[in-house]
Scaffold this motif. Structure first.
Motif, mmCIF file in Angstrom:
data_model
loop_
_atom_site.group_PDB
_atom_site.id
_atom_site.type_symbol
_atom_site.label_atom_id
_atom_site.label_comp_id
_atom_site.label_asym_id
_atom_site.label_seq_id
_atom_site.Cartn_x
_atom_site.Cartn_y
_atom_site.Cartn_z
ATOM 1 N N GLY A 142 0.788 -1.223 0.000
ATOM 2 C CA GLY A 142 0.000 0.000 0.000
ATOM 3 C C GLY A 142 0.820 1.273 0.000
ATOM 4 N N GLY A 143 2.146 1.174 -0.190
ATOM 5 C CA GLY A 143 2.928 2.394 -0.272
ATOM 6 C C GLY A 143 4.339 2.369 0.271
ATOM 7 N N ALA A 144 4.797 1.246 0.807
ATOM 8 C CA ALA A 144 6.135 1.206 1.407
ATOM 9 C C ALA A 144 7.249 1.132 0.366
ATOM 10 C CB ALA A 144 6.251 0.022 2.360
ATOM 11 N N ASN A 145 6.982 0.484 -0.768
ATOM 12 C CA ASN A 145 8.026 0.263 -1.773
ATOM 13 C C ASN A 145 7.556 0.737 -3.149
ATOM 14 O OD1 ASN A 145 9.887 -1.563 -0.023
ATOM 15 N ND2 ASN A 145 7.876 -2.517 0.153
ATOM 16 N N VAL A 146 8.015 1.910 -3.537
ATOM 17 C CA VAL A 146 7.614 2.473 -4.830
ATOM 18 C C VAL A 146 8.192 1.650 -5.982
ATOM 19 C CG1 VAL A 146 7.769 4.493 -6.327
ATOM 20 C CG2 VAL A 146 7.318 4.793 -3.891
ATOM 21 N N GLU A 147 9.418 1.214 -5.827
ATOM 22 C CA GLU A 147 10.067 0.400 -6.857
ATOM 23 C C GLU A 147 10.323 -1.001 -6.292
ATOM 24 O OE1 GLU A 147 13.553 2.328 -8.282
ATOM 25 O OE2 GLU A 147 12.460 4.078 -9.053
ATOM 26 N N VAL A 148 9.888 -2.004 -7.020
ATOM 27 C CA VAL A 148 10.034 -3.389 -6.550
ATOM 28 C C VAL A 148 10.513 -4.291 -7.687
ATOM 29 C CG1 VAL A 148 8.204 -3.136 -4.834
ATOM 30 C CG2 VAL A 148 7.643 -3.988 -7.122
ATOM 31 N N ARG A 149 10.881 -5.501 -7.309
ATOM 32 C CA ARG A 149 11.189 -6.541 -8.290
ATOM 33 C C ARG A 149 10.089 -7.596 -8.240
ATOM 34 N NH1 ARG A 149 15.993 -5.994 -5.527
ATOM 35 N NH2 ARG A 149 15.833 -8.087 -4.609
ATOM 36 N N ALA A 150 10.013 -8.394 -9.261
ATOM 37 C CA ALA A 150 8.945 -9.392 -9.368
ATOM 38 C C ALA A 150 8.949 -10.368 -8.198
ATOM 39 C CB ALA A 150 9.069 -10.152 -10.686
ATOM 40 N N GLU A 151 10.141 -10.768 -7.740
ATOM 41 C CA GLU A 151 10.219 -11.713 -6.628
ATOM 42 C C GLU A 151 9.619 -11.122 -5.352
ATOM 43 O OE1 GLU A 151 14.282 -12.445 -5.232
ATOM 44 O OE2 GLU A 151 14.917 -10.763 -6.469
ATOM 45 N N MET A 152 9.693 -9.791 -5.213
ATOM 46 C CA MET A 152 9.093 -9.127 -4.052
ATOM 47 C C MET A 152 7.576 -9.204 -4.129
ATOM 48 S SD MET A 152 11.476 -5.745 -3.863
ATOM 49 C CE MET A 152 13.267 -5.877 -3.840
ATOM 50 N N LEU A 153 7.027 -9.024 -5.320
ATOM 51 C CA LEU A 153 5.578 -9.125 -5.486
ATOM 52 C C LEU A 153 5.100 -10.542 -5.171
ATOM 53 C CD1 LEU A 153 4.985 -7.012 -8.730
ATOM 54 C CD2 LEU A 153 4.629 -6.331 -6.353
ATOM 55 N N ARG A 154 5.904 -11.525 -5.525
ATOM 56 C CA ARG A 154 5.561 -12.910 -5.167
ATOM 57 C C ARG A 154 5.519 -13.068 -3.647
ATOM 58 N NH1 ARG A 154 9.474 -17.642 -7.138
ATOM 59 N NH2 ARG A 154 10.939 -16.366 -5.926
ATOM 60 N N GLN A 155 6.516 -12.516 -2.968
ATOM 61 C CA GLN A 155 6.534 -12.591 -1.508
ATOM 62 C C GLN A 155 5.347 -11.843 -0.901
ATOM 63 O OE1 GLN A 155 10.355 -11.299 0.005
ATOM 64 N NE2 GLN A 155 11.333 -13.243 -0.522
ATOM 65 N N PHE A 156 4.968 -10.703 -1.487
ATOM 66 C CA PHE A 156 3.796 -9.965 -1.000
ATOM 67 C C PHE A 156 2.555 -10.854 -1.078
ATOM 68 C CE2 PHE A 156 5.659 -5.603 -2.492
ATOM 69 C CZ PHE A 156 6.637 -5.707 -1.526
ATOM 70 N N GLY A 157 2.431 -11.579 -2.185
ATOM 71 C CA GLY A 157 1.282 -12.472 -2.357
ATOM 72 C C GLY A 157 1.257 -13.568 -1.310
ATOM 73 N N ILE A 158 2.425 -14.130 -1.011
ATOM 74 C CA ILE A 158 2.532 -15.198 0.001
ATOM 75 C C ILE A 158 2.150 -14.655 1.377
ATOM 76 C CG2 ILE A 158 4.162 -16.682 1.241
ATOM 77 C CD1 ILE A 158 5.711 -16.902 -1.461
ATOM 78 N N MET A 159 2.741 -13.519 1.747
ATOM 79 C CA MET A 159 2.474 -12.941 3.071
ATOM 80 C C MET A 159 1.008 -12.549 3.219
ATOM 81 S SD MET A 159 5.927 -10.725 3.968
ATOM 82 C CE MET A 159 5.854 -9.589 2.584
ATOM 83 N N GLY A 160 0.454 -11.948 2.181
ATOM 84 C CA GLY A 160 -0.950 -11.534 2.226
ATOM 85 C C GLY A 160 -1.895 -12.706 2.346
ATOM 86 N N SER A 161 -1.581 -13.787 1.636
ATOM 87 C CA SER A 161 -2.428 -14.980 1.673
ATOM 88 C C SER A 161 -2.445 -15.596 3.066
ATOM 89 C CB SER A 161 -1.929 -15.997 0.648
ATOM 90 O OG SER A 161 -2.728 -17.163 0.663
ATOM 91 N N VAL A 162 -1.261 -15.686 3.692
ATOM 92 C CA VAL A 162 -1.170 -16.244 5.046
ATOM 93 C C VAL A 162 -1.986 -15.411 6.023
ATOM 94 C CG1 VAL A 162 0.361 -16.702 6.999
ATOM 95 C CG2 VAL A 162 1.068 -17.352 4.694
#
Length: 335
Positions: A142-162
């Motif tokens: 929601g705003g902590a990381n303006v620039e990210v890599r794809a692997e970070m988005l994957r981790q976001f999905g994992i953390m959010g799902s849990v």
């Protein structure tokens, strides 16, 4: 279970923070609450407003971090501030979770450097819980990381799902990637790579989602880079306020509409409550070793109480250990 609360974070501190802690203590007697900040100022504010804080623990801190401060002050010039002290106490095991409505950059940096990241997590992310017609969903980042890599988005999905499964109680949460279209090929290189990585996980990944479909509740976790996520979150909150304002202007237009408003007063109140982001308390800082919550800067007592309850629920579930295990599994597979 002890929740530490920054008494001097946010636009309405310390009064609304104190009121929120009292409200939470009344509703959840099993949760111990400790306010962190200048004890003399806390006592003075409570006395001036006729508030009884005898059930609350107080942890002294000499200063505070303002919204205008550079985030780095939490680690340097203001290590004795209410936010920095609260984060340190949490990291040292003196509290099970920490909440602040203060400076977003400072709490992100502080959570990362003081509480520390979960092993293997590339970047912590803001993750607000927001309402839809189909139930709540998590927006991450929601705003902590303006620039990210794809692997970070994957981790976001994992953390959010849990989080959505263990804390909110949604079985097999639907995870979607915020994009400019629903087709698999939509978006730029970042979205293409993230789509492929998310599809390879054991998440219930439903593909891309357009912003217009988010309010209908088609996904339980919406993954985005911090820039996109912050735009979605701010637009969402602004639209909710505007809708309530539009209803008011229509129903108070004349005598006839006022009668109509009176007839559905209860339903209108329910709609306002449904659209009110304060009931979710704010955003979780996902990816650190202890639950850290960033409440809205304008948080009132209801939002603070909601954040305390959410933080306690998060701490009870052991979800952070589950996240750590899932991140480790991904790393092992790639090696």
């Amino acid at each position: 279970m002890k929740i530490l609360v920054d008494a001097f974070g946010g636009d309405n501190a310390p009064l609304e923070i104190i009121k929120g802690c009292i409200l939470s203590a009344e509703k959840n007697p099993d949760i111990k609450i400790a306010m962190v900040g200048n004890i003399e100022k806390i006592n003075q504010c409570a006395k001036e407003n006729g508030l009884d804080i005898t059930e609350l623990e107080l942890c002294d801190a000499e200063g505070e971090i303002t919204m205008e401060d550079d985030p780095g002050v939490v680690l340097k010039e203001k290590k004795g501030s209410s936010m920095a002290v609260g984060l340190k106490l949490t990291a040292d095991g003196k509290g099970d979770a920490f909440i602040s409505a203060g400076n977003s950059g400072a709490i992100t940096l502080g959570a990362t450097m003081i509480v520390k990241r979960i092993k293997g997590v590339k970047r912590p992310a803001f993750a607000p819980i927001m309402p839809t017609s189909g139930g709540p969903f998590m927006l991450i980042d929601g705003g902590a990381n303006v620039e990210v890599r794809a692997e970070m988005l994957r981790q976001f999905g994992i953390m959010g799902s849990v989080y959505m499964e263990k804390i909110i109680g949604i079985k097999n949460p639907r995870v979607a990637l915020a994009n400019v279209g629903t087709e698999d090929h939509k978006g730029g290189p970042l979205q293409h790579e993230a789509f492929a990585l998310l599809k390879e996980t054991d998440l219930n990944f439903i593909g891309n989602i357009e912003a217009r479909d988010i309010p209908s509740g088609v996904a339980d976790v919406v993954v985005a880079d911090g820039f996109t996520g912050n735009v979605i979150a701010k637009m969402y909150e602004g639209a909710a306020k505007e809708i309530v304002g539009m209803f008011k202007s229509v129903f108070y237009k004349n005598f006839k509409t006022k009668l109509a408003a009176l007839a559905i007063k209860k339903e209108m109140h329910e709609l306002k409550q449904y659209l009110d982001y304060n009931r979710y308390g704010g955003a979780v800082v996902m990816g650190v070793n202890k639950p850290v919550f960033k409440a809205h800067g304008s948080a009132n007592e209801v939002a603070i109480a909601a954040a305390i309850k959410a933080a306690a629920d998060f701490a009870k579930t052991g979800a952070i250990s589950i996240i750590a295990d899932k991140i480790s599994e991904i790393k092992t597979k790639e090696e």
